[in-house]
Write a protein that holds these residues in place. Structure first.
Motif, PDB file in Angstrom:
ATOM      1  N   ASP A 195     -36.055  -1.513 -47.379  1.00  0.00           N
ATOM      2  CA  ASP A 195     -36.049  -1.645 -45.927  1.00  0.00           C
ATOM      3  C   ASP A 195     -35.448  -2.989 -45.521  1.00  0.00           C
ATOM      4  OD1 ASP A 195     -38.019  -3.669 -45.742  1.00  0.00           O
ATOM      5  OD2 ASP A 195     -39.514  -2.381 -44.846  1.00  0.00           O
ATOM      6  N   THR A 196     -35.096  -3.112 -44.270  1.00  0.00           N
ATOM      7  CA  THR A 196     -34.388  -4.298 -43.780  1.00  0.00           C
ATOM      8  C   THR A 196     -35.156  -5.588 -44.044  1.00  0.00           C
ATOM      9  OG1 THR A 196     -33.286  -3.006 -42.081  1.00  0.00           O
ATOM     10  CG2 THR A 196     -33.358  -5.366 -41.732  1.00  0.00           C
ATOM     11  N   ASN A 197     -36.469  -5.574 -43.847  1.00  0.00           N
ATOM     12  CA  ASN A 197     -37.239  -6.802 -44.049  1.00  0.00           C
ATOM     13  C   ASN A 197     -37.208  -7.255 -45.501  1.00  0.00           C
ATOM     14  OD1 ASN A 197     -37.968  -7.187 -41.374  1.00  0.00           O
ATOM     15  ND2 ASN A 197     -39.743  -5.850 -41.560  1.00  0.00           N
ATOM     16  N   VAL A 198     -37.200  -6.320 -46.426  1.00  0.00           N
ATOM     17  CA  VAL A 198     -37.134  -6.668 -47.847  1.00  0.00           C
ATOM     18  C   VAL A 198     -35.771  -7.291 -48.164  1.00  0.00           C
ATOM     19  CG1 VAL A 198     -37.090  -5.700 -50.185  1.00  0.00           C
ATOM     20  CG2 VAL A 198     -38.851  -4.967 -48.553  1.00  0.00           C
ATOM     21  N   VAL A 199     -34.699  -6.648 -47.701  1.00  0.00           N
ATOM     22  CA  VAL A 199     -33.350  -7.175 -47.947  1.00  0.00           C
ATOM     23  C   VAL A 199     -33.189  -8.532 -47.272  1.00  0.00           C
ATOM     24  CG1 VAL A 199     -30.879  -6.784 -47.608  1.00  0.00           C
ATOM     25  CG2 VAL A 199     -32.369  -4.864 -48.173  1.00  0.00           C
ATOM     26  N   LEU A 200     -33.636  -8.632 -46.056  1.00  0.00           N
ATOM     27  CA  LEU A 200     -33.539  -9.887 -45.311  1.00  0.00           C
ATOM     28  C   LEU A 200     -34.265 -11.015 -46.033  1.00  0.00           C
ATOM     29  CD1 LEU A 200     -32.535 -11.065 -42.585  1.00  0.00           C
ATOM     30  CD2 LEU A 200     -34.818 -10.580 -41.708  1.00  0.00           C
ATOM     31  N   SER A 201     -35.463 -10.750 -46.497  1.00  0.00           N
ATOM     32  CA  SER A 201     -36.210 -11.772 -47.231  1.00  0.00           C
ATOM     33  C   SER A 201     -35.473 -12.193 -48.494  1.00  0.00           C
ATOM     34  CB  SER A 201     -37.604 -11.254 -47.595  1.00  0.00           C
ATOM     35  OG  SER A 201     -38.376 -11.082 -46.434  1.00  0.00           O
ATOM     36  N   ALA A 202     -34.899 -11.224 -49.192  1.00  0.00           N
ATOM     37  CA  ALA A 202     -34.167 -11.532 -50.420  1.00  0.00           C
ATOM     38  C   ALA A 202     -32.921 -12.365 -50.142  1.00  0.00           C
ATOM     39  CB  ALA A 202     -33.785 -10.244 -51.141  1.00  0.00           C
ATOM     40  N   LEU A 203     -32.236 -12.053 -49.059  1.00  0.00           N
ATOM     41  CA  LEU A 203     -30.981 -12.738 -48.749  1.00  0.00           C
ATOM     42  C   LEU A 203     -31.190 -14.094 -48.087  1.00  0.00           C
ATOM     43  CD1 LEU A 203     -28.846  -9.757 -47.391  1.00  0.00           C
ATOM     44  CD2 LEU A 203     -28.626 -10.889 -49.615  1.00  0.00           C
ATOM     45  N   VAL A 204     -32.088 -14.163 -47.131  1.00  0.00           N
ATOM     46  CA  VAL A 204     -32.236 -15.371 -46.321  1.00  0.00           C
ATOM     47  C   VAL A 204     -33.200 -16.366 -46.949  1.00  0.00           C
ATOM     48  CG1 VAL A 204     -32.955 -16.271 -44.065  1.00  0.00           C
ATOM     49  CG2 VAL A 204     -31.611 -14.174 -44.195  1.00  0.00           C
ATOM     50  N   PHE A 205     -34.314 -15.880 -47.486  1.00  0.00           N
ATOM     51  CA  PHE A 205     -35.341 -16.785 -47.990  1.00  0.00           C
ATOM     52  C   PHE A 205     -35.258 -16.943 -49.502  1.00  0.00           C
ATOM     53  CE2 PHE A 205     -37.004 -14.794 -44.076  1.00  0.00           C
ATOM     54  CZ  PHE A 205     -36.849 -15.887 -43.254  1.00  0.00           C
ATOM     55  N   GLY A 206     -35.020 -15.855 -50.204  1.00  0.00           N
ATOM     56  CA  GLY A 206     -34.734 -15.881 -51.637  1.00  0.00           C
ATOM     57  C   GLY A 206     -35.723 -16.595 -52.523  1.00  0.00           C
ATOM     58  N   LYS A 207     -37.002 -16.380 -52.294  1.00  0.00           N
ATOM     59  CA  LYS A 207     -38.023 -16.983 -53.158  1.00  0.00           C
ATOM     60  C   LYS A 207     -38.961 -15.874 -53.635  1.00  0.00           C
ATOM     61  CE  LYS A 207     -37.984 -21.437 -50.854  1.00  0.00           C
ATOM     62  NZ  LYS A 207     -38.673 -22.373 -49.993  1.00  0.00           N
ATOM     63  N   GLY A 208     -39.594 -16.115 -54.762  1.00  0.00           N
ATOM     64  CA  GLY A 208     -40.633 -15.220 -55.252  1.00  0.00           C
ATOM     65  C   GLY A 208     -40.148 -13.810 -55.533  1.00  0.00           C
ATOM     66  N   THR A 209     -40.940 -12.857 -55.079  1.00  0.00           N
ATOM     67  CA  THR A 209     -40.678 -11.444 -55.342  1.00  0.00           C
ATOM     68  C   THR A 209     -39.305 -11.019 -54.871  1.00  0.00           C
ATOM     69  OG1 THR A 209     -43.033 -10.927 -55.191  1.00  0.00           O
ATOM     70  CG2 THR A 209     -41.505  -9.097 -54.881  1.00  0.00           C
ATOM     71  N   THR A 210     -38.943 -11.405 -53.661  1.00  0.00           N
ATOM     72  CA  THR A 210     -37.659 -10.924 -53.151  1.00  0.00           C
ATOM     73  C   THR A 210     -36.484 -11.556 -53.886  1.00  0.00           C
ATOM     74  OG1 THR A 210     -37.704 -12.496 -51.303  1.00  0.00           O
ATOM     75  CG2 THR A 210     -38.572 -10.266 -50.880  1.00  0.00           C
ATOM     76  N   ALA A 211     -36.656 -12.753 -54.399  1.00  0.00           N
ATOM     77  CA  ALA A 211     -35.595 -13.352 -55.225  1.00  0.00           C
ATOM     78  C   ALA A 211     -35.411 -12.540 -56.500  1.00  0.00           C
ATOM     79  CB  ALA A 211     -35.926 -14.797 -55.554  1.00  0.00           C
ATOM     80  N   ARG A 212     -36.524 -12.065 -57.074  1.00  0.00           N
ATOM     81  CA  ARG A 212     -36.432 -11.227 -58.272  1.00  0.00           C
ATOM     82  C   ARG A 212     -35.788  -9.878 -57.948  1.00  0.00           C
ATOM     83  NH1 ARG A 212     -41.693 -12.991 -58.688  1.00  0.00           N
ATOM     84  NH2 ARG A 212     -42.542 -10.881 -58.763  1.00  0.00           N
ATOM     85  N   LEU A 213     -36.066  -9.350 -56.769  1.00  0.00           N
ATOM     86  CA  LEU A 213     -35.405  -8.103 -56.350  1.00  0.00           C
ATOM     87  C   LEU A 213     -33.895  -8.304 -56.245  1.00  0.00           C
ATOM     88  CD1 LEU A 213     -37.577  -6.486 -53.530  1.00  0.00           C
ATOM     89  CD2 LEU A 213     -36.966  -5.489 -55.733  1.00  0.00           C
ATOM     90  N   ARG A 214     -33.507  -9.407 -55.639  1.00  0.00           N
ATOM     91  CA  ARG A 214     -32.081  -9.707 -55.487  1.00  0.00           C
ATOM     92  C   ARG A 214     -31.403  -9.810 -56.855  1.00  0.00           C
ATOM     93  NH1 ARG A 214     -29.826 -14.716 -51.799  1.00  0.00           N
ATOM     94  NH2 ARG A 214     -27.608 -14.209 -51.889  1.00  0.00           N
ATOM     95  N   ALA A 215     -32.026 -10.499 -57.771  1.00  0.00           N
ATOM     96  CA  ALA A 215     -31.471 -10.618 -59.124  1.00  0.00           C
ATOM     97  C   ALA A 215     -31.393  -9.241 -59.790  1.00  0.00           C
ATOM     98  CB  ALA A 215     -32.324 -11.569 -59.955  1.00  0.00           C
TER      99      ALA A 215
END
Length: 153
Positions: free
Chosen positions: A21-41
């Protein structure tokens, strides 16, 4: 649309097809820490295949432009370039499949994408979406739960 409940990659070990969902992608792209950083990787490493539709991509573009994120046009384009090239675009038919009743109309495109794109998972932190998991053919899970599933595969 398949009526079987999905939830794991097939025996050929192809990466799972996932709607974020958008909030997950947004967190990964803009904030890039913790769980969402691992998702991005994980998406950048090809460990899963993010799915997008025109509606979900437009939603991401719209949200990245929110003034509260203080992103200029070039920064927005760079963030999109860190996500969209890794995605598979799913064409959603004009006649969408029947979806469970959802309180938030902005969530419906993600449900439709999961159904028409034969997603293995829909990943969200949205409690409204998470509550619909029993009514969908693919599991709706939190980012942490999805990363745990990826790690165990």
């Amino acid at each position: 649309m398949s009526t079987r409940r999905r939830g794991a990659p097939s025996a050929d070990r192809s990466p799972p097809r996932v709607v974020l969902d958008t909030n997950v992608v947004l967190s990964a792209l803009v904030f890039g820490k913790g769980t969402t950083a691992r998702l991005r990787a994980a998406w950048q490493g090809g460990h899963f295949l993010p799915l997008v539709s025109t509606a979900t991509a437009q939603e991401l573009v719209r949200v990245l432009a929110y003034p509260k994120f203080c992103l200029d046009a070039q920064e927005q384009q760079e963030l999109l370039a860190d996500y969209l090239p890794y995605c598979t675009t799913v064409r959603v038919p004009a006649q969408s499949p029947r979806m469970p009743v959802c309180r938030d109309p902005f969530d419906v495109p993600f449900l439709v994408l999961a159904a028409t794109g034969n997603a293995d998972y829909l990943v969200t932190g949205d409690h409204d979406l998470l509550s619909l998991s029993p009514k969908m053919t693919c599991p709706i899970v939190t980012p942490d739960a999805f990363l745990a599933l990826l790690a165990s595969a």
